[in-house]
Design a protein around this motif. Structure first.
Motif, PDB file in Angstrom:
ATOM      1  N   VAL A  45       1.093  -1.182   0.064  1.00 28.66           N
ATOM      2  CA  VAL A  45      -0.041   0.104  -0.079  1.00 28.66           C
ATOM      3  C   VAL A  45       0.922   1.015  -0.025  1.00 28.66           C
ATOM      4  O   VAL A  45       1.520   1.459   0.982  1.00 28.66           O
ATOM      5  CB  VAL A  45      -1.154   0.020   1.055  1.00 28.66           C
ATOM      6  N   VAL A  90      -3.159   0.570  -3.949  1.00 27.55           N
ATOM      7  CA  VAL A  90      -3.122  -0.431  -3.318  1.00 27.55           C
ATOM      8  C   VAL A  90      -3.115  -1.838  -4.140  1.00 27.55           C
ATOM      9  O   VAL A  90      -3.805  -1.664  -5.193  1.00 27.55           O
ATOM     10  CB  VAL A  90      -4.598  -0.580  -2.796  1.00 27.55           C
ATOM     11  N   ARG A 106      -6.648  -9.536  -1.301  1.00 23.52           N
ATOM     12  CA  ARG A 106      -6.819  -8.467  -0.362  1.00 23.52           C
ATOM     13  C   ARG A 106      -8.277  -7.566  -0.938  1.00 23.52           C
ATOM     14  O   ARG A 106      -8.763  -7.514  -2.266  1.00 23.52           O
ATOM     15  CB  ARG A 106      -5.459  -7.562  -0.823  1.00 23.52           C
ATOM     16  N   ALA A 124     -10.457  -4.037  -0.905  1.00 23.40           N
ATOM     17  CA  ALA A 124     -10.716  -2.677  -0.688  1.00 23.40           C
ATOM     18  C   ALA A 124     -12.031  -2.197  -0.351  1.00 23.40           C
ATOM     19  O   ALA A 124     -12.817  -2.442  -1.345  1.00 23.40           O
ATOM     20  CB  ALA A 124     -10.092  -1.785  -1.653  1.00 23.40           C
ATOM     21  N   VAL A 145     -11.469   4.823   1.670  1.00 27.62           N
ATOM     22  CA  VAL A 145     -11.125   3.404   1.240  1.00 27.62           C
ATOM     23  C   VAL A 145     -10.181   2.745   2.474  1.00 27.62           C
ATOM     24  O   VAL A 145      -9.120   3.136   2.692  1.00 27.62           O
ATOM     25  CB  VAL A 145     -10.185   3.902  -0.016  1.00 27.62           C
ATOM     26  N   HIS A 146     -10.854   1.718   2.675  1.00 34.75           N
ATOM     27  CA  HIS A 146     -10.409   1.013   3.821  1.00 34.75           C
ATOM     28  C   HIS A 146      -9.952  -0.557   3.373  1.00 34.75           C
ATOM     29  O   HIS A 146     -10.486  -0.871   2.569  1.00 34.75           O
ATOM     30  CB  HIS A 146     -11.501   0.772   4.953  1.00 34.75           C
ATOM     31  N   VAL A 147      -8.528  -0.618   3.747  1.00 35.02           N
ATOM     32  CA  VAL A 147      -7.899  -1.805   3.305  1.00 35.02           C
ATOM     33  C   VAL A 147      -7.624  -2.615   4.709  1.00 35.02           C
ATOM     34  O   VAL A 147      -6.454  -2.376   5.304  1.00 35.02           O
ATOM     35  CB  VAL A 147      -6.630  -1.515   2.679  1.00 35.02           C
TER      36      VAL A 147
END
Length: 274
Positions: free
Chosen positions: A12, A27, A143, A145, A161-163
């Motif tokens: 990231v 990302v 992964r 997002a 935007v949450h990872v």
């Protein structure tokens, strides 16, 4: 500050830009990558796309955190690809995109930077087609997002935007580092509650990437939430006639220009019934 990469977590990255102290995101998954915001004009977007391609050959998708020119006007450089945004972001680009282009071109001309003005004038606006109402999850391969709208704050349509598996959150302009929040056209009264919801996604080690400035942590967001709440309270008192404007400016945790913009934004929203 020259343009530079910061790796904020495993795969990231944040690209820091001198112009407007802008932070753009990348990302990386196993099968695809996600580009967070696209810059302010056709040249900026093209340069940003080139930098991304120097890092990865993965197919990309784009997410626009909100419709302001510095976050959305560079999108054409990434086409063809899915472009994600809140549904009201598309509506704002339709309604106000051309006006934004004219306004910011004029701003740069007045600053004695006609080359930037020409770049903005020559930019084709791209309307996002992948529209989010509340939440969407993008599978990048190993992964996810998560795109989330937490309410009306900096704009009517901010997306974060949450990872989760990297413990990173791209906050767009809900959070500002190095400068006061931009209150023009905002909702100061509801912004603190939106940051409260944002903090529910954030742990003690989460990296929060502002739309402008260096990455921050939960403590910074908590402090900024308190400052915005204080300004909203002052603006409400001014709007109600209980406090002189200059006294509000004196008491504010932010500079006069930002405080006056918050007062104007709150007054405008109350008059329009929003």
């Amino acid at each position: 500050m020259s343009e530079r990469w910061i790796e904020v977590a495993d795969r990231v990255l944040v690209r820091r830009h001198k112009e407007l102290d802008l932070s753009l995101g990348l990302v990386l998954g196993e099968d695809a990558c996600l580009v967070v915001d696209t810059g302010g004009d056709v040249v900026h977007g093209t340069n940003w796309a080139t930098e991304v391609r120097a890092v990865t050959a993965l197919p990309w998708q784009v997410v626009i955190t909100h419709a302001h020119f510095d976050h959305s006007f560079g999108t054409a450089a990434f086409l063809p690809c899915p472009v994600w945004a809140h549904e009201a972001c598309r509506a704002e680009l339709v309604a106000e995109g051309a006006q934004q282009r004219s306004h910011w071109a004029q701003v740069y001309r007045e600053q004695g930077r006609p080359e930037v003005a020409a770049r903005i004038t020559g930019t084709d606006l791209v309307l996002p087609e992948q529209l989010v109402t509340d939440r969407a999850e993008l599978d990048l391969g190993g992964r996810t997002a998560v795109l989330v709208n937490l309410g009306v704050a900096h704009t009517s349509h901010d997306l974060v935007v949450h990872v989760p598996n990297a413990d990173v959150l791209f906050a767009g302009d809900l959070v500002e580092h190095g400068a006061p929040p931009a209150f023009e056209g905002s909702s100061p009264a509801t912004w603190p509650a939106v940051l409260t919801r944002l903090l529910e996604l954030v742990g003690s080690r989460t990296v929060v990437v502002p739309g402008h400035g260096e990455p921050v942590n939960a403590g910074f967001v908590t402090r900024q939430r308190g400052q915005i709440a204080a300004v909203a309270e002052l603006a409400t008192a001014v709007q109600a006639g209980d406090l002189p404007e200059q006294e509000a400016v004196h008491r504010s945790p932010f500079p006069a220009e930002a405080t006056l913009a918050a007062i104007k934004a709150l007054t405008t929203r109350n008059r329009s019934g929003e």
